[in-house]
Write an enzyme that holds these catalytic residues in place. Sequence first.
Site, mmCIF file in Angstrom:
data_model
loop_
_atom_site.group_PDB
_atom_site.id
_atom_site.type_symbol
_atom_site.label_atom_id
_atom_site.label_comp_id
_atom_site.label_asym_id
_atom_site.label_seq_id
_atom_site.Cartn_x
_atom_site.Cartn_y
_atom_site.Cartn_z
ATOM 1 N N LEU A 1 -33.236 9.631 -23.385
ATOM 2 C CA LEU A 1 -33.126 9.110 -21.858
ATOM 3 C C LEU A 1 -34.331 8.528 -21.351
ATOM 4 C CD1 LEU A 1 -30.925 12.134 -20.206
ATOM 5 C CD2 LEU A 1 -30.420 9.520 -20.013
ATOM 6 N N TYR B 1 -32.728 27.289 -19.778
ATOM 7 C CA TYR B 1 -32.624 25.893 -19.268
ATOM 8 C C TYR B 1 -31.723 25.579 -17.985
ATOM 9 C CZ TYR B 1 -31.012 20.978 -20.056
ATOM 10 O OH TYR B 1 -30.794 19.352 -19.707
ATOM 11 N N ASP C 1 -50.010 16.754 -23.428
ATOM 12 C CA ASP C 1 -49.190 17.679 -22.859
ATOM 13 C C ASP C 1 -49.088 17.788 -21.481
ATOM 14 O OD1 ASP C 1 -47.678 20.055 -22.552
ATOM 15 O OD2 ASP C 1 -49.113 21.307 -23.720
ATOM 16 N N LYS D 1 -33.581 24.075 -15.005
ATOM 17 C CA LYS D 1 -33.167 22.901 -14.090
ATOM 18 C C LYS D 1 -32.726 23.075 -12.590
ATOM 19 C CE LYS D 1 -33.342 19.880 -17.498
ATOM 20 N NZ LYS D 1 -34.337 18.787 -17.283
ATOM 21 N N ASN E 1 -39.289 13.607 -17.152
ATOM 22 C CA ASN E 1 -38.108 13.558 -18.015
ATOM 23 C C ASN E 1 -38.110 14.408 -19.201
ATOM 24 O OD1 ASN E 1 -35.466 12.269 -19.355
ATOM 25 N ND2 ASN E 1 -37.166 11.846 -20.742
#
Length: 321
Positions: A37, A189, A91, A193, A118
């Site tokens: 992406l 995750y 980083d 998110k 992203n």
Amino acid sequence: MTRTTGTAGMAGRADAAGPAGMADGRVVVVTGAGRGLGRAHALAFAAEGARVVVNDLGVGLDGQPGPDSPAALVAEEIRTAGGEAVAHGGDIATGAGAASLVECAVSAFGRLDTLVNNAGFLRDRMLVNLDEDDWDAVMRVHLKGHFLPLKHAAAWWRAEAKAGRRVSARVVNTSSGAGLLGSVGQGNYSAAKAGILGLTLVAAAEMGRYGVQVNAIAPAARTRMTEQTFAGTMAAPAEGAFDAMAPENVSPLVVWLGSDASAGVTGRVFEAEGGRITVMEGWRPGPTADRAARRTPAEAGEAALKLLAASEPPGAVYGAR
């Protein structure tokens, strides 16, 4: 001339007679832009006339360093097609790395207009098997890796606004359906998110006074993170058929959100998959029961059951049976 979101569109940008691109004159930073992406976003912005800072640490799916960082390859791909780009290999989940990302944009191109957060990776485990290190690593890259670039970019934009210079800045954060609904085997995750959604709302509220708009997307696309985890739904179609899972399908919305064309749109979340765009509507008050007295536990339970019966059921958690 029809614009595309690939290198062919950048070749068109070199033609001075062509129409102005949606991102002409903007300086755009995309994190995790070496593949998937992020790469698609970087190419799409460049195709619309943006000067792009391509950030990628060049790590594997588990966050460990790989042999070669792809950031320079994507930046060279943009330049070869007639665009302007520089690579950044820092980083962004460290303060120094995030600060250097903003400094890279300003030193290379004189300004910063759009930040696309992203970067990310997976360490999937069921909760009972999820190690503390796996939790911390995913939180660090996804959530801290959104916060720190946003913090340093916001500080630069605030200083610009206070100096009397016009700011028309954009931030596009990357959440996930896992952050909206949860995903079995992805507790770390999903939590990261979901945290990005909260961060997006706060940043939009705090930074609007300085000319900064902040939105989030929840994309579905075939990337290194999804092509194995969701192999059945991410498989490429037969030749000639529309590839609904191609990451390039998500990028047009990201370019629009990252441009002046999205003026007035902030604090919103969009799902993007294939040709579908959905405005997500988050937590809102549903059925309510109130009275001017404290309930007993039994009374509270009775009231809750009545309210649940009148409410919309939640969406299914990904992977739940």
